[in-house]
Design an enzyme around this catalytic site. Structure first.
Site, PDB file in Angstrom:
ATOM      1  N   GLU A  19       0.825  -1.210   0.000  1.00 33.40           N
ATOM      2  CA  GLU A  19       0.000   0.000   0.000  1.00 33.40           C
ATOM      3  C   GLU A  19       0.860   1.262   0.000  1.00 33.40           C
ATOM      4  OE1 GLU A  19      -3.018  -0.105  -0.646  1.00 33.40           O
ATOM      5  OE2 GLU A  19      -3.550  -2.190  -0.178  1.00 33.40           O
ATOM      6  N   ARG A  53     -17.973  -1.157   4.728  1.00 32.57           N
ATOM      7  CA  ARG A  53     -18.979  -1.902   3.964  1.00 32.57           C
ATOM      8  C   ARG A  53     -19.700  -2.901   4.857  1.00 32.57           C
ATOM      9  NH1 ARG A  53     -18.672  -6.788   1.662  1.00 32.57           N
ATOM     10  NH2 ARG A  53     -16.432  -6.893   2.047  1.00 32.57           N
ATOM     11  N   CYS A  90      -8.246  -1.877   7.920  1.00 33.61           N
ATOM     12  CA  CYS A  90      -6.855  -1.876   7.443  1.00 33.61           C
ATOM     13  C   CYS A  90      -6.369  -0.453   7.155  1.00 33.61           C
ATOM     14  CB  CYS A  90      -6.726  -2.730   6.186  1.00 33.61           C
ATOM     15  SG  CYS A  90      -6.976  -4.498   6.460  1.00 33.61           S
ATOM     16  N   HIS A  95      -1.335  -5.651   1.989  1.00 38.76           N
ATOM     17  CA  HIS A  95      -2.533  -6.480   1.881  1.00 38.76           C
ATOM     18  C   HIS A  95      -2.182  -7.784   1.184  1.00 38.76           C
ATOM     19  CE1 HIS A  95      -5.688  -3.209   2.578  1.00 38.76           C
ATOM     20  NE2 HIS A  95      -6.078  -4.248   3.315  1.00 38.76           N
TER      21      HIS A  95
END
Length: 214
Positions: free
Chosen positions: A79, A89, A142, A166
């Protein structure tokens, strides 16, 4: 001795296994001149960064490498940036589901990883593991953890490098589902390679404010 704090998330979203944590647990390599500190963190807004920042303050690592699961991705993702928003979500494992909420109301819009992301990605690719530089860490726990750790290190211990990787699902844990995944052996190898690259200094300048090699 180069001290690295390596974190992985406990399972969330109804899963029984989190491949990031399984990879963290599976590392068996003895790295020369490296003290590896492993930390298991819950997938909970607020609690994850509290535990990591507490360890940063106590252990004084040279680098913090946080890891987590990115369902649907095919490659290991280094990242580049964490953004200042929570927009979940699904609820976290404590039932929290913040929507369009700033992580730090007076913080910057984003923090860039201070890890040598290009060097790490190249080393992982050379190890035969599919890898990418990702420009979105999402808006779930995250991203929240990455942002908060970078917020802390930027203001309290700027010499500490920090960032996030990730990983996809592990093939061993699919239970017949047709979703992108990598063998756990490759996911673990990616983290081992990242640790080795960090401890050997990488090839990027320490000032990676813009996520670029200089």
């Amino acid at each position: 001795m180069y001290r690295i704090l390596l974190t992985g998330f406990l399972p969330f979203g109804g899963e029984s296994v989190n491949p990031s944590l399984e990879a963290v647990r599976s590392i068996q390599v003895e790295f020369p001149n490296v003290e590896l500190i492993r930390l298991e963190v819950p997938t909970i807004f607020g609690e994850a960064e509290r535990m990591v920042i507490e360890q940063v303050s106590f252990c004084r690592p040279h680098a913090v490498l946080c890891t987590g699961l990115a369902s649907g991705r095919t490659d290991v993702s280094i990242e580049r940036v964490a953004i200042n928003v929570d927009d979940a979500r699904i609820p976290d494992t404590a039932g929290q589901q913040p929507l369009d909420v700033p992580i730090q109301p007076h913080g910057p819009a984003a923090y860039f990883s201070t890890l040598p992301i290009k060097s790490i990605a190249q080393a992982i690719l050379s190890a035969g593991v599919p890898v990418e530089i990702s420009n979105t860490a999402g808006t779930y726990v995250c991203n929240h953890l990455m942002y908060q750790v970078l917020h802390y290190t930027t203001h309290r211990c700027p010499a500490v490098r920090a960032g996030f990787i990730h990983v996809p699902f592990g093939k061993e844990h699919l239970n017949g589902r047709n979703i992108p995944a990598l063998p756990m052996k490759q996911i673990t190898a990616a983290l081992e390679t990242a640790i080795y690259t960090l401890s050997s200094g990488g090839s990027e300048a320490k000032n990676t404010r813009w996520g670029k090699e200089v």
